[in-house]
Design an enzyme around this catalytic site. Structure first.
Site, PDB file in Angstrom:
ATOM      1  N   TYR A  53      78.779  71.453   6.149  1.00 15.85           N
ATOM      2  CA  TYR A  53      80.028  71.137   5.448  1.00 15.85           C
ATOM      3  C   TYR A  53      81.259  71.408   6.318  1.00 15.85           C
ATOM      4  CZ  TYR A  53      77.118  71.020   1.204  1.00 15.85           C
ATOM      5  OH  TYR A  53      76.159  70.737   0.263  1.00 15.85           O
ATOM      6  N   LYS A  90      64.666  75.280   7.128  1.00 14.15           N
ATOM      7  CA  LYS A  90      63.846  74.095   7.407  1.00 14.15           C
ATOM      8  C   LYS A  90      63.418  74.211   8.868  1.00 14.15           C
ATOM      9  CE  LYS A  90      62.206  70.046   6.105  1.00 14.15           C
ATOM     10  NZ  LYS A  90      61.067  69.951   5.185  1.00 14.15           N
ATOM     11  N   ASP A 148      62.187  72.755   0.966  1.00 15.63           N
ATOM     12  CA  ASP A 148      61.545  71.833   0.021  1.00 15.63           C
ATOM     13  C   ASP A 148      60.579  72.603  -0.879  1.00 15.63           C
ATOM     14  OD1 ASP A 148      60.350  72.242   2.477  1.00 15.63           O
ATOM     15  OD2 ASP A 148      59.453  70.261   2.642  1.00 15.63           O
ATOM     16  N   ASP A 185      73.933  75.414  -1.740  1.00 16.20           N
ATOM     17  CA  ASP A 185      74.686  74.610  -2.700  1.00 16.20           C
ATOM     18  C   ASP A 185      73.711  73.979  -3.699  1.00 16.20           C
ATOM     19  OD1 ASP A 185      76.604  73.119  -3.932  1.00 16.20           O
ATOM     20  OD2 ASP A 185      76.940  71.722  -2.281  1.00 16.20           O
ATOM     21  N   ASP A 209      72.552  75.543  -7.785  1.00 14.18           N
ATOM     22  CA  ASP A 209      72.712  74.716  -8.995  1.00 14.18           C
ATOM     23  C   ASP A 209      71.373  74.542  -9.702  1.00 14.18           C
ATOM     24  OD1 ASP A 209      75.390  74.467  -8.755  1.00 14.18           O
ATOM     25  OD2 ASP A 209      75.441  72.298  -8.504  1.00 14.18           O
TER      26      ASP A 209
END
Ligand code: NAD
Length: 361
Positions: free
Chosen positions: A146, A195, A227, A251, A255
């Site tokens: 980001y 990852k 994942d 992020d 959520d």
């Protein structure tokens, strides 16, 4: 002890829920013999109305001068509020991004806890919920994809977009230290999510996290690919204590974890810098649709008070007392409208604040 607390009521339901949270801080003072000095600061729409900008130097200076900041929420209805006629850099949300940056808040903490009494709101089957879950996601907030260099340009006749994911070892180390410190106050397990089978940044992440883990021999460290973590959160959420991860993974996963609890009015959050200082706020927004009606659930903000006591002031006993009072109020059958279910007693914002304050021991 004497502490300075900055209060940012903000917009929409913000002032209503912060008022109840302050009531809780006052009760903690009374019972545990502390003294809190409050200063109210303007941010977001409230600051635009007074000063024409969503964040002033004065608000930043006052926030920095405090031991911790407790915020409601900022923003209005994007379709009807005049704040959204302004250019993006002058809208309420720019104030929030600005203060996070000015205070160097690089660590975001989002707990996801399932209350026995609110199990019905959890979208998972009973056998997945098991004995419930109690996790906290520690997300790096100021680096990664980001904040990397980005560009959209035509290359060889084809429109091409590039985003850059960069982490250096110092950025990884400081967020890892936060996660391990938090694990020491909890069940002493860190799941570091990356990852590493694909990304170089994740391989460096893993290496640095392992180095930091050596300083915390009582904490169990495990690594999990992002994942797999996304699946495990709905398969067996009870396995997690502290999830440590980078900005974009955090992020998405935070959520997902909050949806698994099923109750937006119950979710607290904190953003911390390298010292004990932090900004504490509910995970939900300013809910302009119910502002002024006296029905907003103040519990997310009250649980943010518990986080403030625990992480900025090191008042663990007092934080436990606030969390116990919330649990007791739910056990006694009181609910705001957003978490109401059959057989319970519906109460408004102020009454919920009073009921929780009464139960702080
Ligand atoms: P929201 O979280 O404000 O509301 C979503 C839904 O949940 C609404 O129906 C609302 O009534 C309900 N809700 C939220 N909090 C509640 C509570 N405590 N008690 C009972 N019901 C509650 O999200 P939104 O509608 O997308 O955003 C509204 C405004 O909030 C926007 O301006 C947005 O930018 C802002 N926002 C601010 C923050 C922040 O200050 N950190 C975070 C998210 C959104």
């Amino acid at each position: 002890m004497d502490y300075k607390i900055a209060l940012i009521p903000g917009d929409g339901i913000g002032p209503e829920i912060v008022r109840e949270a302050k009531k809780i801080l006052d009760k903690v003072c009374l019972i545990y013999g502390h003294s809190f000095t409050y200063k109210e600061l303007l941010l977001g729409g409230a600051s635009i109305d007074r000063h024409g900008v969503p964040l002033t130097d004065e608000t930043i200076a006052d926030a920095k001068a405090s031991d911790a900041v407790l915020m409601g929420s900022i923003g209005g209805d994007a379709k009807t509020s005049p704040w959204y006629q302004l250019e993006p850099s002058r809208r309420p949300e720019a104030g929030l991004l600005g203060i996070r940056k000015a205070l160097n808040l690089f660590a975001n903490l989002r707990p996801a806890y399932l209350y026995e009494e609110l199990k019905a709101a959890c979208p998972l089957k009973e056998e997945r919920i098991g004995a419930g879950f109690d996790m906290i996601i520690v997300r790096e907030l100021t680096g990664g994809l980001y904040f990397g260099k980005r560009e959209t340009a035509e290359k060889d006749g084809v429109m091409t977009a590039v985003d850059t994911l960069t982490y250096n070892e110092n950025e990884i180390r400081r967020i890892a230290v936060k996660a391990f410190d938090i694990a020491m106050k909890r069940r002493k397990k860190v799941t570091s999510v990356d990852k590493a089978n694909v990304l170089d940044s994740s391989r460096l992440w893993r290496k640095v996290v392992e180095e930091v883990a050596k300083d915390y021999p009582q904490v169990t460290l495990e690594h999990m690919l992002v994942d797999n973590c996304a699946m495990q959160l709905v398969h067996n959420p009870g396995q997690f204590d502290v999830i440590l991860t980078e900005n974009m993974f955090g992020d998405i996963l935070s959520d997902e974890a909050s949806m698994v609890t099923g109750s937006i009015g119950m979710l607290s959050s904190a953003s911390l810098n390298e010292t004990k200082f932090g900004l504490y706020e509910p995970s939900h927004g300013s809910a302009p649709d119910i502002a002024g009606k006296g029905i907003a659930n103040p519990i997310a903000t009250i649980l943010s008070v518990a986080m403030l006591l625990r992480y900025s002031l090191d008042l663990d006993k007092e934080a436990d007392a606030v969390e116990d009072a919330v649990r007791q109020v739910l056990k006694d059958g009181y609910r705001t409208v957003d978490i109401m279910s059959g057989g319970c007693m519906q109460v408004g914002t102020v009454q919920m604040g009073d009921l929780i304050a009464e139960r702080i021991r």
